[in-house]
Design a protein around this motif. Sequence first.
Motif, PDB file in Angstrom:
ATOM      1  N   TYR A   1       6.346 -62.507 -32.065  1.00 13.60           N
ATOM      2  CA  TYR A   1       7.691 -62.846 -32.475  1.00 13.60           C
ATOM      3  C   TYR A   1       8.194 -62.264 -33.896  1.00 13.60           C
ATOM      4  O   TYR A   1       9.002 -62.754 -34.288  1.00 13.60           O
ATOM      5  CB  TYR A   1       7.104 -64.379 -32.796  1.00 13.60           C
ATOM      6  CG  TYR A   1       6.518 -65.266 -32.124  1.00 13.60           C
ATOM      7  CD1 TYR A   1       7.892 -65.437 -30.703  1.00 13.60           C
ATOM      8  CD2 TYR A   1       5.184 -65.221 -32.173  1.00 13.60           C
ATOM      9  CE1 TYR A   1       6.241 -65.868 -29.978  1.00 13.60           C
ATOM     10  CE2 TYR A   1       4.663 -65.867 -30.893  1.00 13.60           C
ATOM     11  CZ  TYR A   1       5.092 -66.662 -29.356  1.00 13.60           C
ATOM     12  OH  TYR A   1       5.187 -67.510 -28.727  1.00 13.60           O
ATOM     13  N   GLN A   2       8.065 -61.202 -34.455  1.00 17.38           N
ATOM     14  CA  GLN A   2       8.869 -60.322 -35.225  1.00 17.38           C
ATOM     15  C   GLN A   2       9.099 -58.709 -35.045  1.00 17.38           C
ATOM     16  O   GLN A   2      10.713 -59.093 -35.872  1.00 17.38           O
ATOM     17  CB  GLN A   2       7.390 -59.940 -36.117  1.00 17.38           C
ATOM     18  CG  GLN A   2       7.118 -60.899 -36.978  1.00 17.38           C
ATOM     19  CD  GLN A   2       7.687 -61.458 -37.949  1.00 17.38           C
ATOM     20  OE1 GLN A   2       8.305 -61.499 -38.462  1.00 17.38           O
ATOM     21  NE2 GLN A   2       7.241 -62.694 -37.769  1.00 17.38           N
ATOM     22  N   THR A   3       9.513 -58.944 -33.439  1.00 20.86           N
ATOM     23  CA  THR A   3      10.125 -57.858 -33.107  1.00 20.86           C
ATOM     24  C   THR A   3      11.125 -58.338 -32.119  1.00 20.86           C
ATOM     25  O   THR A   3      10.143 -58.679 -31.043  1.00 20.86           O
ATOM     26  CB  THR A   3       9.605 -56.027 -32.574  1.00 20.86           C
ATOM     27  OG1 THR A   3       8.430 -56.651 -32.594  1.00 20.86           O
ATOM     28  CG2 THR A   3       8.599 -55.693 -34.438  1.00 20.86           C
ATOM     29  N   ASN A   4      11.626 -57.282 -31.146  1.00 20.59           N
ATOM     30  CA  ASN A   4      12.820 -57.366 -31.068  1.00 20.59           C
ATOM     31  C   ASN A   4      12.702 -58.890 -30.023  1.00 20.59           C
ATOM     32  O   ASN A   4      12.546 -59.351 -28.867  1.00 20.59           O
ATOM     33  CB  ASN A   4      12.461 -56.945 -29.317  1.00 20.59           C
ATOM     34  CG  ASN A   4      11.723 -55.139 -29.404  1.00 20.59           C
ATOM     35  OD1 ASN A   4      14.014 -54.772 -30.130  1.00 20.59           O
ATOM     36  ND2 ASN A   4      10.766 -54.878 -28.941  1.00 20.59           N
ATOM     37  N   VAL A   5      13.158 -60.211 -30.747  1.00 18.65           N
ATOM     38  CA  VAL A   5      13.553 -61.179 -30.838  1.00 18.65           C
ATOM     39  C   VAL A   5      14.701 -61.894 -31.799  1.00 18.65           C
ATOM     40  O   VAL A   5      15.379 -61.535 -32.663  1.00 18.65           O
ATOM     41  CB  VAL A   5      12.086 -62.466 -31.262  1.00 18.65           C
ATOM     42  CG1 VAL A   5      11.005 -62.199 -30.852  1.00 18.65           C
ATOM     43  CG2 VAL A   5      11.974 -61.746 -32.810  1.00 18.65           C
ATOM     44  N   THR A   6      15.630 -62.852 -30.937  1.00 17.28           N
ATOM     45  CA  THR A   6      16.401 -62.330 -32.250  1.00 17.28           C
ATOM     46  C   THR A   6      15.445 -65.037 -32.705  1.00 17.28           C
ATOM     47  O   THR A   6      15.244 -65.718 -31.994  1.00 17.28           O
ATOM     48  CB  THR A   6      17.537 -64.154 -30.997  1.00 17.28           C
ATOM     49  OG1 THR A   6      17.893 -62.948 -30.542  1.00 17.28           O
ATOM     50  CG2 THR A   6      18.430 -64.904 -31.515  1.00 17.28           C
TER      51      THR A   6
ATOM     52  N   LYS B   1      13.700 -66.663 -29.763  1.00 19.80           N
ATOM     53  CA  LYS B   1      14.113 -66.220 -28.353  1.00 19.80           C
ATOM     54  C   LYS B   1      14.051 -64.815 -28.118  1.00 19.80           C
ATOM     55  O   LYS B   1      13.755 -63.884 -28.931  1.00 19.80           O
ATOM     56  CB  LYS B   1      15.781 -66.225 -27.823  1.00 19.80           C
ATOM     57  CG  LYS B   1      15.621 -65.803 -26.920  1.00 19.80           C
ATOM     58  CD  LYS B   1      16.998 -65.304 -26.455  1.00 19.80           C
ATOM     59  CE  LYS B   1      17.696 -65.265 -24.910  1.00 19.80           C
ATOM     60  NZ  LYS B   1      19.581 -65.529 -24.995  1.00 19.80           N
ATOM     61  N   LYS B   2      12.575 -64.666 -27.091  1.00 20.21           N
ATOM     62  CA  LYS B   2      11.840 -63.251 -26.346  1.00 20.21           C
ATOM     63  C   LYS B   2      11.639 -63.180 -25.201  1.00 20.21           C
ATOM     64  O   LYS B   2      11.346 -64.487 -24.644  1.00 20.21           O
ATOM     65  CB  LYS B   2      10.578 -62.863 -27.648  1.00 20.21           C
ATOM     66  CG  LYS B   2      10.264 -61.916 -26.878  1.00 20.21           C
ATOM     67  CD  LYS B   2       8.945 -61.915 -27.947  1.00 20.21           C
ATOM     68  CE  LYS B   2       8.113 -60.567 -27.707  1.00 20.21           C
ATOM     69  NZ  LYS B   2       7.244 -60.186 -28.433  1.00 20.21           N
ATOM     70  N   GLU B   3      12.150 -61.964 -24.905  1.00 14.50           N
ATOM     71  CA  GLU B   3      12.613 -61.734 -23.269  1.00 14.50           C
ATOM     72  C   GLU B   3      12.645 -63.032 -22.474  1.00 14.50           C
ATOM     73  O   GLU B   3      12.253 -63.580 -21.268  1.00 14.50           O
ATOM     74  CB  GLU B   3      10.649 -61.460 -22.830  1.00 14.50           C
ATOM     75  CG  GLU B   3      10.488 -60.259 -23.685  1.00 14.50           C
ATOM     76  CD  GLU B   3       8.594 -60.064 -23.503  1.00 14.50           C
ATOM     77  OE1 GLU B   3       8.288 -61.791 -22.459  1.00 14.50           O
ATOM     78  OE2 GLU B   3       8.140 -59.483 -23.917  1.00 14.50           O
ATOM     79  N   ASN B   4      13.994 -63.231 -22.703  1.00 17.92           N
ATOM     80  CA  ASN B   4      14.806 -64.657 -22.082  1.00 17.92           C
ATOM     81  C   ASN B   4      13.952 -65.567 -21.962  1.00 17.92           C
ATOM     82  O   ASN B   4      14.341 -66.739 -21.065  1.00 17.92           O
ATOM     83  CB  ASN B   4      14.969 -64.138 -20.879  1.00 17.92           C
ATOM     84  CG  ASN B   4      15.915 -62.860 -20.231  1.00 17.92           C
ATOM     85  OD1 ASN B   4      16.888 -63.089 -20.862  1.00 17.92           O
ATOM     86  ND2 ASN B   4      16.019 -62.410 -19.325  1.00 17.92           N
TER      87      ASN B   4
END
Length: 116
Positions: free
Chosen positions: A30-35, A53-56
């Motif tokens: 939950y640290q990268t490529n997330v909002t 929010k990660k991968e929709n």
Amino acid sequence: EWVGVGTDVALVRFVAETLHHDYEATRGLYQTNVTKRQWPFNSQKKRMSTAVKKENKIHFFVKGAAEVLLEGCTKYLNGGGHEVELRKEVHESMRQRIDVMAKKGHRVLLVAKCEL
């Protein structure tokens, strides 16, 4: 060794030592490529929350007063670390245990999650 706020350190130690779960690996998910959006502790709601929010998908994490959060739970992690339905008799047992610990002056927290 973990350093930080006592209750947070206790939760991390529980995850690592009791559930035998790799806290760092989970945190890394939950640290990268997330909002992220965080709501600080609210004394009226008796909880703090984080949405990721990660991968929709939205992963919602809540930490707060067990007697309040338990009422919204439909599943729990059993002794083997498996997610199972929260049956009425288990809910009542948890409620009684929370009450006993609270009457002894212990801070009783519940950590919950859901995926939207």
